[in-house]
Write an enzyme that holds these catalytic residues in place. Structure first.
Site, mmCIF file in Angstrom:
data_model
loop_
_atom_site.group_PDB
_atom_site.id
_atom_site.type_symbol
_atom_site.label_atom_id
_atom_site.label_comp_id
_atom_site.label_asym_id
_atom_site.label_seq_id
_atom_site.Cartn_x
_atom_site.Cartn_y
_atom_site.Cartn_z
ATOM 1 N N ILE A 1 -69.329 99.479 -12.765
ATOM 2 C CA ILE A 1 -68.181 99.216 -11.985
ATOM 3 C C ILE A 1 -67.742 97.543 -12.076
ATOM 4 C CG2 ILE A 1 -67.029 98.939 -9.556
ATOM 5 C CD1 ILE A 1 -68.601 101.696 -9.291
ATOM 6 N N ARG B 1 -78.063 89.238 -12.989
ATOM 7 C CA ARG B 1 -79.390 88.631 -12.342
ATOM 8 C C ARG B 1 -79.933 87.902 -13.271
ATOM 9 N NH1 ARG B 1 -83.234 91.238 -8.740
ATOM 10 N NH2 ARG B 1 -85.366 90.324 -9.182
ATOM 11 N N ASP C 1 -80.321 86.124 -8.579
ATOM 12 C CA ASP C 1 -80.895 87.320 -7.773
ATOM 13 C C ASP C 1 -80.205 87.322 -6.449
ATOM 14 O OD1 ASP C 1 -82.475 89.173 -6.322
ATOM 15 O OD2 ASP C 1 -84.253 88.519 -6.726
ATOM 16 N N VAL C 2 -79.247 88.329 -6.164
ATOM 17 C CA VAL C 2 -78.422 88.156 -5.108
ATOM 18 C C VAL C 2 -79.304 88.374 -3.699
ATOM 19 C CG1 VAL C 2 -76.229 89.162 -6.234
ATOM 20 C CG2 VAL C 2 -78.030 90.678 -4.953
ATOM 21 N N ASN D 1 -69.612 93.240 -5.532
ATOM 22 C CA ASN D 1 -70.047 94.502 -6.318
ATOM 23 C C ASN D 1 -71.620 94.859 -6.503
ATOM 24 O OD1 ASN D 1 -69.417 96.669 -8.444
ATOM 25 N ND2 ASN D 1 -70.834 95.678 -9.417
ATOM 26 N N TYR E 1 -80.045 103.833 1.783
ATOM 27 C CA TYR E 1 -78.769 103.408 1.182
ATOM 28 C C TYR E 1 -77.577 103.772 1.855
ATOM 29 C CZ TYR E 1 -75.161 103.315 -2.663
ATOM 30 O OH TYR E 1 -74.183 103.101 -3.355
ATOM 31 N N LYS F 1 -74.795 100.921 3.251
ATOM 32 C CA LYS F 1 -73.273 100.860 2.920
ATOM 33 C C LYS F 1 -72.509 101.217 4.080
ATOM 34 C CE LYS F 1 -73.506 100.289 -1.397
ATOM 35 N NZ LYS F 1 -73.003 99.031 -2.249
#
Length: 254
Positions: free
Chosen positions: A19, A39, A60-61, A87, A152, A156
């Protein structure tokens, strides 16, 4: 796609594939200056070359300092970030018997904390400019429950809540904050899930895919470009009055 009169600096996290890649491509086609992120430097630069983007950064977020540095580097090179698309993210599966706090923390660290880090990094410049667009790619898991992905789903839901709260805080500065919530989407992530389920269960791949598409009244996976189009609209002038929303791109699932 009609280019903008004045190209904007757009930063898309996790844009080397799936995406995020489609989102970055849509903004490039619209004439914006896009910084792609991955990454690793190799993945980021490969995506930049594929898309013809303005630049690439790696981080690395889950490392807040690294993500902040990547955003600062992008701003130094291409100007303040005017459109931020959060994203990057991923899912882990587990039934309740194997769902533990460690998995919940991993899902929050990957799917929620980077969103806050990135928004905090770009908000001051947007506030000074009196305008800005922030769009986070969440999931229908942020709007409903899904079995076996409890951590997860919780993460979200947190992203959607954060979106709604920050939209209220930033509205007076002319900054809109929204989320798009795709259903099951035709990406490498879904392909990998199908591979794992086929190997683990011995079931036919097509039968497994039907389980994924059954929840979508259109009877198919969502296309990445469909998500990208929604993000592009939310970042455009036509959506200047839209903020604090979580828009499902899910073929009528919700």
């Amino acid at each position: 796609m009609t280019p903008h009169a004045s190209p904007r600096h757009v930063f898309v996290t996790g844009s080397s594939r799936g995406i995020g890649h489609a989102v970055a491509a849509a903004f490039v086609a619209a004439g914006d200056r896009v910084t792609v992120h991955a990454r690793t430097a190799e993945s980021a630069e490969r995506a930049r070359a594929e898309l013809g983007a303005a630049g690439s950064v790696a981080a690395d977020v889950t490392d807040a300092a690294a993500l902040e540095a990547a955003l600062a580097s992008a701003a130094e090179r291409a100007g303040p970030v005017q459109v931020l698309v959060n994203n990057a993210g991923a899912a882990e599966t587990a039934p309740l018997s194997r769902l533990d706090v460690d998995q919940l923390r991993r899902m929050m660290a990957l799917n929620v904390e980077p969103v806050l880090t990135a928004i905090r990094a770009v908000a001051p410049a947007m506030n000074t400019a009196g305008t800005g667009r922030i769009v986070t790619v969440a999931s229908t898991a942020g709007l409903k429950g899904y079995a076996y992905v409890g951590a997860y789903t919780a993460a979200k839901h947190a992203v959607v809540g954060l979106t709604r709260a920050l939209a209220l805080e930033l509205a007076a500065a002319g900054i809109t904050v929204n989320a798009v919530c795709p259903g099951y989407t035709d990406t490498a992530l879904i392909a990998d899930s199908l591979d794992r389920l086929e190997a683990r269960t011995g079931r036919d791949r097509e039968a497994i895919l039907e389980d994924f598409t059954r929840v979508n009244p259109l009877g198919r996976l969502i296309r990445p470009q469909e998500v990208a189009d929604s993000v592009l609209w939310l970042a455009g002038a036509g959506a200047s009055g839209i903020t604090g929303q979580a828009i499902a791109v899910a073929g009528g699932e919700l």
